[in-house]
Design a protein around this motif. Sequence first.
Motif, short mmCIF file in Angstrom:
data_model
loop_
_atom_site.label_atom_id
_atom_site.label_comp_id
_atom_site.label_asym_id
_atom_site.label_seq_id
_atom_site.Cartn_x
_atom_site.Cartn_y
_atom_site.Cartn_z
N SER A 75 0.84 -1.21 0.00
CA SER A 75 0.00 0.00 0.00
C SER A 75 0.87 1.25 0.00
N VAL A 76 1.89 1.25 0.85
CA VAL A 76 2.76 2.43 0.95
C VAL A 76 3.53 2.64 -0.35
N SER A 77 3.93 1.53 -0.97
CA SER A 77 4.73 1.66 -2.20
C SER A 77 3.93 2.32 -3.32
N LEU A 78 2.60 2.18 -3.31
CA LEU A 78 1.79 2.80 -4.35
C LEU A 78 1.82 4.32 -4.28
N ILE A 79 2.18 4.89 -3.11
CA ILE A 79 2.25 6.34 -2.98
C ILE A 79 3.28 6.92 -3.94
N SER A 80 4.35 6.17 -4.18
CA SER A 80 5.41 6.67 -5.07
C SER A 80 5.15 6.38 -6.54
N ALA A 81 3.99 5.80 -6.87
CA ALA A 81 3.66 5.52 -8.27
C ALA A 81 3.56 6.84 -9.03
N PRO A 82 3.96 6.84 -10.29
CA PRO A 82 3.95 8.10 -11.05
C PRO A 82 2.56 8.52 -11.53
N LYS A 83 1.62 7.57 -11.62
CA LYS A 83 0.31 7.87 -12.17
C LYS A 83 -0.71 8.11 -11.06
N TYR A 84 -1.69 8.93 -11.38
CA TYR A 84 -2.68 9.30 -10.38
C TYR A 84 -3.50 8.13 -9.84
N PRO A 85 -4.03 7.21 -10.69
CA PRO A 85 -4.89 6.15 -10.13
C PRO A 85 -4.20 5.32 -9.06
N GLU A 86 -2.93 4.92 -9.32
CA GLU A 86 -2.21 4.13 -8.32
C GLU A 86 -1.86 4.96 -7.09
N LYS A 87 -1.41 6.20 -7.32
CA LYS A 87 -1.04 7.07 -6.20
C LYS A 87 -2.26 7.35 -5.30
N GLN A 88 -3.42 7.56 -5.93
CA GLN A 88 -4.64 7.82 -5.16
C GLN A 88 -4.96 6.64 -4.25
N VAL A 89 -4.88 5.42 -4.81
CA VAL A 89 -5.15 4.22 -4.01
C VAL A 89 -4.15 4.10 -2.87
N GLY A 90 -2.87 4.37 -3.14
CA GLY A 90 -1.86 4.27 -2.10
C GLY A 90 -2.15 5.21 -0.94
N TYR A 91 -2.51 6.45 -1.26
CA TYR A 91 -2.80 7.42 -0.20
C TYR A 91 -4.05 7.02 0.60
N ILE A 92 -5.10 6.62 -0.10
CA ILE A 92 -6.36 6.30 0.59
C ILE A 92 -6.18 5.09 1.50
N VAL A 93 -5.61 4.02 0.96
CA VAL A 93 -5.49 2.78 1.74
C VAL A 93 -4.51 2.96 2.89
N THR A 94 -3.42 3.68 2.66
CA THR A 94 -2.46 3.93 3.74
C THR A 94 -3.13 4.72 4.87
N SER A 95 -3.94 5.70 4.51
CA SER A 95 -4.64 6.49 5.54
C SER A 95 -5.56 5.63 6.38
N CYS A 96 -6.16 4.62 5.77
CA CYS A 96 -7.12 3.78 6.50
C CYS A 96 -6.45 2.68 7.31
N LEU A 97 -5.41 2.05 6.75
CA LEU A 97 -4.84 0.85 7.38
C LEU A 97 -3.79 1.16 8.43
N LEU A 98 -3.07 2.26 8.30
CA LEU A 98 -1.93 2.52 9.19
C LEU A 98 -2.25 3.66 10.14
N ASN A 99 -1.66 3.59 11.35
CA ASN A 99 -1.77 4.71 12.28
C ASN A 99 -0.48 5.50 12.27
N GLU A 100 -0.46 6.60 12.99
CA GLU A 100 0.65 7.54 12.89
C GLU A 100 1.97 6.99 13.39
N ASN A 101 1.93 5.90 14.20
CA ASN A 101 3.17 5.35 14.78
C ASN A 101 3.71 4.17 13.98
N HIS A 102 3.09 3.83 12.86
CA HIS A 102 3.52 2.66 12.10
C HIS A 102 4.87 2.92 11.44
#
Length: 1020
Positions: free
Chosen positions: A75-102
């Motif tokens: 999920s985190v690796s998708l944040i660095s994707a160059p295209k918007y669809p993958e980057k959007q998924v990375g940001y959304i899923v990371t926000s939901c699955l991880l807490n600030e101390n991960h």
Amino acid sequence: MALSGMRGLSVFISDVRNCQNKEQERLRVDKELGNIRTRFKNEKGLTPYEKKKYVWKMLYIYMLGYDVDFGHMESVSLISAPKYPEKQVGYIVTSCLLNENHDFLRLAINTVRNDIIGRNETFQCLALTMVGNIGGREFAESLAPDVQKLLMSSSCRPLVRKKAALCLLRLYRKNPDVVNVDGWSDRMAQLLDERDLGVLTSVMSLLVALVSNNHDAYWSCLPKCVKILERLARNQDVPQEYTYYGIPSPWLQVKTMRALQYFPAIEDPNIRRSLFEVLQRILMGTDVVKNVNKNNASHAVLFEALALVMHLDAEKEMMSQCVALLGKFIAVREPNIRYLGLENMTRMLMVADVQDIIKRHQSQIITSLKDPDISIRRRALDLLYGMCDVTNAKDIVEELLQYLNTADFAMREELALKAAILAEKFAPDLSWYVDVILQLIDKAGDFVSDDIWFRVVQFVTNNEDLQPYAAAKAKEYMDKPAIHETMVKVSAYLLGEYSHLLARRAGCSPKEIFTIIHEKLPTVSTATVSILLSTYAKVMMHTQPPDPELQDHIWAIFNKYESCIDIEIQQRAVEYFALSRKGAALMDILAEMPKFPERQSSLLKKAEDTEVDTAEQSAIKLRAQQQMSNALVVTDQRSSNGSLPVGQFGLVKMPSIGSNADANAADQGLAHANGTLSTVDPQPATPSADLIGNLLDPLAIEGPPEAAFSDQKNVVPGLEGVLDALALAPVGEQSNSVQPIENIAERFDALCLKDSGVLYEDPYIQIGTKAEWRAHHGRLVLFLGNKNTSPLVSVKALILPPAHLKTELSLVPETIPPRAQVQCPLEIVNLRPSRDLAVLDFSYKFGTIVVNAKLRLPAVLNKFLQPISLAAEEFFPQWRSLSGPPLKLQEVVRGVRPLSLTEMSNLFNSFHIMVAPGLDPNPNNLVASTTFFSESTRAMLCLLRVETDPSDRTQLRMTVASGEPTLTFELKEFIKEQLISIPTPTPALSPAPTLALAQAQPVSPTTSVTDPGAMLAGLL
């Protein structure tokens, strides 16, 4: 089997929805998780598109409530994707699955920063949204400067800037240091000139947070806020998209008025006039309409305006207008509006003299007592209680008594208490008061506490004219075939004391009195039997000449209960039987009760204990329900530097303080004399300017140990020897192979001035604390963190409190798992003024190593102080009213550490004693005030005056005054101990002959410690 395309996600969702039961759903989810896990193992063969599809599935499974403990890296690796669809998924899923101390979030910080400082606005918005949702301290330290630049940038579109404002708000809440107060005042004023209402609304949310912590730095923003309100109230330059049901941006109006409530009273007449014009427009333009959404928006603005009017202490004419408007609201059908109307009327009573105006709505408020909604009934009861006075007490109390018959069981105890208090405070005559209390007991006996009938007995005992009437009313109720046991108690007591008065005036014989009382004997509990036996003895004593038949009957009852298994009843029966044979001497032995001394009503005291703001009370209960009552074990990852984070320090439900708390009270002198009694060798002290060091330094006591124990109180049985041994053994001689990390005394000193930090740390464990203090109550959480990969066993913790503190520590588990953290709530109640300290006796075992430490807890006297600002016209009348010892004490203090007036003011302010500049005409003097809270004194005003000598800063004259002698003495000594501190060791000062603590030899103060950043990552 993986399906091609996003169709696979749709099919999976359909399969889950079509499952017939929970077991089928679980099997389908497990199958899909297994498939995703397999595909992730061969990540090299996954395209970004496929990775995005599987991450979406993981998110859906997580939303269903299943644990998803893998795939976080993908999920985190998708944040660095160059295209918007993958980057959007990375940001959304990371926000939901991880807490600030991960840990994985650290890997994405650089990518997130690159998106924020990049030129792609879409990527900027994604990054700001994620940081605003889960950003922790590391994000705050790394990204705050870049977010601030975006917010201030004139080249960014409003969409990005409003997200930047909300993102900065999140980072500020996690770490206030990211916003420099000095630099941001002008910037905030500049941002408030923004024309775009979206950016302005987000900026106002940030301003509310900033001024809530420090309003002094943002005075320049106040006129800008008033201008914003004027712009909105006149509907000038408000785009259609920001108009909600004809109301210009209600959200911005509410936030702006909330920000204004953090500033003290506005002095500028022009600004004040402009603001009141806006508030007047809001008050005049709000009414109840049929559209629910418009009502919600307009009333949100209106009630915030009412709160601001109360805060500004407006003229009575505007207050009257507010009450009239609220009177309309409490009469409408919509329950939410009625509730808010009643609640705001109650608040209005507390801040303004509008009682006469509110009385006009008394009938409608009484009608609200019968509302189907219990929350509305509660608010109506609170309002009636607050608006009651001598003129309307009879009407209100009679209504409450009638309402008792139909009131919910959940309300009856509160209702009975408030009716009893109102009857006592505003009784036109005492006979009416007796009638009310007896009716109260008759109608709601199960909900009438003993305090209520104790109080009516005190009134009757102290008023001779009332005694015959009370006895007659008691007989009326005892004549009833069935009455509540509480009525039996009070009636039997009154008849036992005053039935002879009834016999003289009404011709009622003692035998008749005895008969109606004795009929109730078989129906009562053992506690009431004891009262009845006393009544029988009193009746027999008052029977003159003696009635042999009545005497034989009562003796038979005494003989029967002489063999009762209950010791109290048995003792009474034996003693009354023996006393009754004394003849005429019985009149002297069982004479009438003397008058009770004047004292504070226990009912009023009980009401003060329970009076909490309703909204705050609800929030506290809600938070408490969401937390565990006992120790909470939290597994935690080790931070990058190897220390264990303390975690979130969220609110934890504290256990209620039990009656056995006093049984744990340890020697009051232990903490006072010895402070940190640790079996671990403390590190040598290093010099610094910390003034609190000498007060609590275990080595600061000079002379024999008994001198330090001159104010010793009771000791727990069985602990005397232990405490004496600890008191006599110097700290340095209690050695152990385990050394603490950093100086224990320095850590304690730091916690005396703040509410969170590290109390103790060694190579195996770290003990942090976070405290919340409110009036005389304290809630302190101990965070016990295991720093190793092996468990800590045989963990024990015991609080040794001084006599003035009541404490209760939740259960501490015997084992702390590897790299885990245990949260142990501790409830503290301050009973009376004292400088003595509580001690945490803590021990654990790691392998073959046993460590024991006795640590002072930072529940010091200044934690129960709240600073209060007094004007000259308030201060000097109070000062003059407290004349001479023991309420006003004066002392010349020598050996003071040379301090400038500014340094001395800062010292007092750090201990919650507010210095009032300019009150004393002598520029070399200081005047200060504070409020002390304890269970015995409640809120007690304390006043201080310090007269310094410009030619000799090592001496001063100090005068302390309060309404309680012990408080005056303890506060004087507390302040003196802070001042007697010198930077280098010198020979001991001459000890004051009467004070043990004056024998403390000044020693080198210890340095204040900056706690490790990783340990305090979640703490500060």
